[in-house]
Design a protein around this motif. Structure first.
Motif, short mmCIF file in Angstrom:
data_model
loop_
_atom_site.label_atom_id
_atom_site.label_comp_id
_atom_site.label_asym_id
_atom_site.label_seq_id
_atom_site.Cartn_x
_atom_site.Cartn_y
_atom_site.Cartn_z
N GLY A 93 0.85 -1.18 0.00
CA GLY A 93 0.00 0.00 0.00
C GLY A 93 0.89 1.23 0.00
N GLU A 94 0.28 2.40 -0.10
CA GLU A 94 1.06 3.63 -0.22
C GLU A 94 1.66 4.07 1.10
N ASP A 95 2.87 4.61 1.03
CA ASP A 95 3.53 5.24 2.16
C ASP A 95 3.46 4.42 3.46
N GLU A 113 0.39 5.57 5.82
CA GLU A 113 0.16 6.92 6.33
C GLU A 113 -0.63 7.81 5.38
N ASP A 114 -0.35 7.77 4.09
CA ASP A 114 -1.03 8.69 3.18
C ASP A 114 -2.41 8.21 2.74
N ASP A 115 -2.75 6.99 3.09
CA ASP A 115 -3.94 6.39 2.51
C ASP A 115 -5.06 6.10 3.50
N ALA A 116 -4.82 6.34 4.79
CA ALA A 116 -5.83 6.07 5.81
C ALA A 116 -6.32 4.62 5.78
N VAL A 136 -7.22 9.22 9.71
CA VAL A 136 -6.27 9.97 8.90
C VAL A 136 -4.86 9.82 9.47
N GLU A 137 -3.92 9.52 8.60
CA GLU A 137 -2.52 9.32 8.95
C GLU A 137 -2.28 8.20 9.96
#
Lengths: 323, 395
Positions: A93-95, A113-116, A136-137
């Protein structure tokens, strides 16, 4: 007081014997490298290149591989500890920022972190088995010792998310103080510790009831309360002590994990993030982001004994035992 | 990135049946609507037109704030919506605001408008019990004689910006200042803030110059700026040119080899893309994803306003505007806004206390308040209007 420390020191020397040589792996967030430190000589023995913005780092249960979150490369890299080469990458997944390995060693829980979302990856089949929407985050990640609970903390939502591992489902949310960054279970899995960076507190939950049982505040003489920002938490195996990294206050708090009394504040490098024990728990290493070094704490004496220069913005730390 | 794209495709194809998605808030218990009211400003013609301000400056921040609030709200059965009313430069702001409020009353308003529009809005009977966030007007007077009981300010005042810069200059011992002031009202207001700030922190403005709009600096900067800056001794040149008209041409063209600061050069700002510490990278990334551009000071102010409402609703679990407003103004309110510490509002004039980044186009240079500028309660109150000097009467 001084006599007490001296006694403790003498006892430490008498009982601990020569330190064992393990390897400490430290991720350098702004250098895209991992520094490897020999825990006996307390020197950097190697520096290896990894993906972009490496942060979370954890050892596989069979102790043959290290997982490294390469946040800006949007991947988890798997490092062979024998060769220090990257074997392959896991979908993440992202970040990905922090992660936690399930006690059975199979599932990796990753905070994106960036994708919740929290991503669950099967490390054997190297596939994503689930993604769970969180706040979020998402940052802090922990799995209970019995493998029943996975915890994600979300920094902007200010929540602790309780994920039922078997059901792969979010079942409960607990509000905590501002910017929860790290979650850590007691070794016996009865309590969950969560640090709130901007709130300046550590909240302790009873896992069974998911109720808050204690909120710990920190106060250092001569240091503005604004700078007391708890991040990393480590507990000793016997559950007697908790070490809490206090970020830009440049101190680590030593907390009696039974009474929640603060026993001491240890001065370390600038902006302390995370920590790792040696297997004997005679030494504790702290990553100091701004000063770009690692402080070595003698756990028995509660003294900082050395500072080791590493790369730029050291973040995560993990021990590879050699015995 | 390529890893993610591949991974995403795979995810959609093979794993979606496994995905666990939180139930949508179909039965939200608390629904909060925030009215975003903007009076767009006509952009004056400028010599330097490399970086034209985006048309959605502010709006995108409010939108991101709603998204952040909604993600949190999902878990608490709280939902958030943004109602956007944008009045073009030539439009009648007050009339359109009245019309919007007549259609539907608003408990929370994020206003991105010039000072006089903001005051007119705050004085309407329709907004008497509302909470208005000023995310667009830096005028210090709105925090002083012309403060309003129903207004909070998330955008820093010009006084805060000037104080932040002045602390840095004093710390550097660049205390002999040449001030070049533009001809527009806002340039004069920032110039005035710089003069007051110099006095406050014991720096001295040794020379003052007024800029006229007659010269074409693209052709003549190398000739005109040296002569303008020739007849005095100074450590630093401060520029007051908020529209970004001529200020960029002062850099490297001064008679003496001196740094330039103010509206150009080293700039005190509410927010900037160069701010990356304190977890700010995450906010910058989230914003870029939504807005397809960098986050600016008004975006940040609008985002902080919407987040203030969200934080209050989360902690208080109510939609009652009076209770929420009291909580936001109260001593328990704390908001994490990616500036390294918890922030709250000044009780005497409703200004959001906040550190001020000092940046140039490519990097963060310092974060004010600078170390060593002490205060009996909060060093953040060394920036802008402090309690003892307030002329604000809230009632």
């Amino acid at each position: 007081m001084r006599l007490g420390i001296l006694c403790a020191l003498a006892l430490a020397i008498a009982t601990s014997g020569p330190a064992h040589a393990h390897l400490l792996y430290v991720t350098n967030e702004k250098d895209d490298t991992v520094s490897i430190i020999d825990t006996k000589t307390l020197e950097v023995v190697d520096t290896i290149s990894v993906g972009e913005r490496p942060r979370g780092i954890t050892l596989s249960k069979d102790k043959t591989k290290l997982y490294v979150c390469a946040s800006d490369s949007d991947t988890v890299q798997v490092l062979d500890v024998k060769t220090n080469k990257i074997l392959y990458e896991l979908p993440s997944g992202e970040d990905p920022e922090q992660f936690a390995l399930h006690p059975d060693g199979g599932l990796l829980f990753i905070a994106n972190e960036d994708d919740a979302v929290t991503t669950i990856v099967d490390t054997q089949t190297r596939t994503v088995v689930a993604q769970i929407d969180v706040g979020v985050e998402p940052e802090g990640m922990a799995v209970s010792p019995d493998g029943k609970w996975a915890i994600t903390t979300s920094e902007t939502t200010n929540m602790v998310h309780w994920i039922d591992v078997a059901e792969r489902k979010l079942v409960h949310n607990s509000l905590v103080d501002q910017r929860p960054r790290h979650a850590e279970f007691d070794p016996d899995g009865k309590r969950l510790w969560v640090s709130s960076e901007i709130g300046g507190t550590v909240t302790v939950f009873d896992v069974e009831s998911k109720k808050e049982i204690k909120k710990i505040s920190f106060s250092l003489p001569g240091i503005s309360q604004d700078r007391v920002q708890p991040v990393g938490i480590r507990l000793t195996r016997d559950g007697s002590l908790a070490f809490v990294a206090l970020g830009p206050s440049n101190h680590v708090a030593v907390v009696d994990a039974k009474t929640y009394e603060i026993k001491d504040y240890l001065l370390v490098g600038r902006r302390v993030w995370h920590m790792a024990f040696t297997p004997e728990e005679d030494l504790l290493f702290t990553t100091n982001g701004v000063s770009g070094d690692v402080s070595v704490v003698d756990v028995n004496a509660l003294k900082v004994i050395k500072t080791i220069k590493v790369g730029r913005y050291p973040w995560g730390a993990e021990i590879l035992p050699t015995n | 990135m390529r890893v993610v794209n591949g991974f995403r495709g795979f995810l959609v194809a093979a794993v979606c049946c496994w995905m666990v998605i939180a139930a949508p808030p179909a039965t939200a218990q608390i629904a909060i609507e925030i009215l975003y009211l903007e009076h767009q400003r006509a952009q004056p013609p400028t010599l330097s037109n490399l970086d034209a301000p985006p048309l959605d400056d502010g709006l995108q921040g409010a939108r991101l704030g709603i998204e952040d609030n909604a993600t949190t709200g999902r878990f608490l059965k709280q939902s958030y919506a943004l109602r956007e009313v944008i009045v073009p430069p030539e439009g009648d702001f007050l009339a359109q605001a009245k019309q919007a409020l007549a259609e539907k009353s608003a408990a929370f308003i994020v206003a991105n408008a010039p000072a006089d529009d903001l005051l007119a809005l705050a004085d309407l009977p329709e907004t008497k019990d509302a909470l208005i966030f000023n995310a667009g007007a830096p005028d210090t007077r709105l925090r002083q004689n012309e403060c309003r009981a129903n207004v909070l300010h998330t955008l820093p005042s010009r006084a805060m910006l000037a104080d932040a810069l002045m602390q840095f200059l004093v710390k550097k011992r660049w205390t002999k200042i040449m001030l070049i002031e533009g001809p527009r009202a806002e340039d004069k207001a920032f110039g005035q803030a710089l003069r007051k700030s110099a006095e406050k922190f014991r720096a001295s403005i040794t020379a003052e110059k007024s800029w006229s709009l007659k010269a074409d600096m693209r052709r003549n900067a190398a000739a005109e700026v040296p002569s303008l800056t020739q007849d005095a001794d100074y450590d630093v040149v401060l520029v007051s040119d908020e529209a970004g008209d001529f200020g960029q041409y002062i850099l490297y063209n001064t008679w003496l080899p001196r740094p330039v600061a103010g509206s150009q050069g080293l700039m005190p700002v509410g927010w900037h893309r160069a701010v990356e510490q304190w977890g700010a990278v995450q906010l910058q990334n989230r914003f870029r994803e939504v807005a397809k551009r960098d986050m600016r000071a008004r975006d940040y102010a609008a985002w902080a306003a919407v987040r203030s409402v969200g934080e209050a609703v989360t902690r208080q679990n109510t939609a009652d505007v009076q209770k929420l407003a009291a909580y936001i103004r109260g001593p328990e309110f704390k908001l994490a806004l990616f500036k390294g510490r918890a922030l709250d509002y000044r009780p005497w004039n409703g200004q959001l206390r906040q550190p001020i980044p000092l940046v140039h186009t490519g990097a963060l240079v310092a974060l004010a308040p600078m170390e060593g500028f002490l205060h009996q309660t909060s060093d953040l109150d060394t920036l802008g209007i402090d309690g003892p000097e307030t002329k604000c009467k809230m009632n």
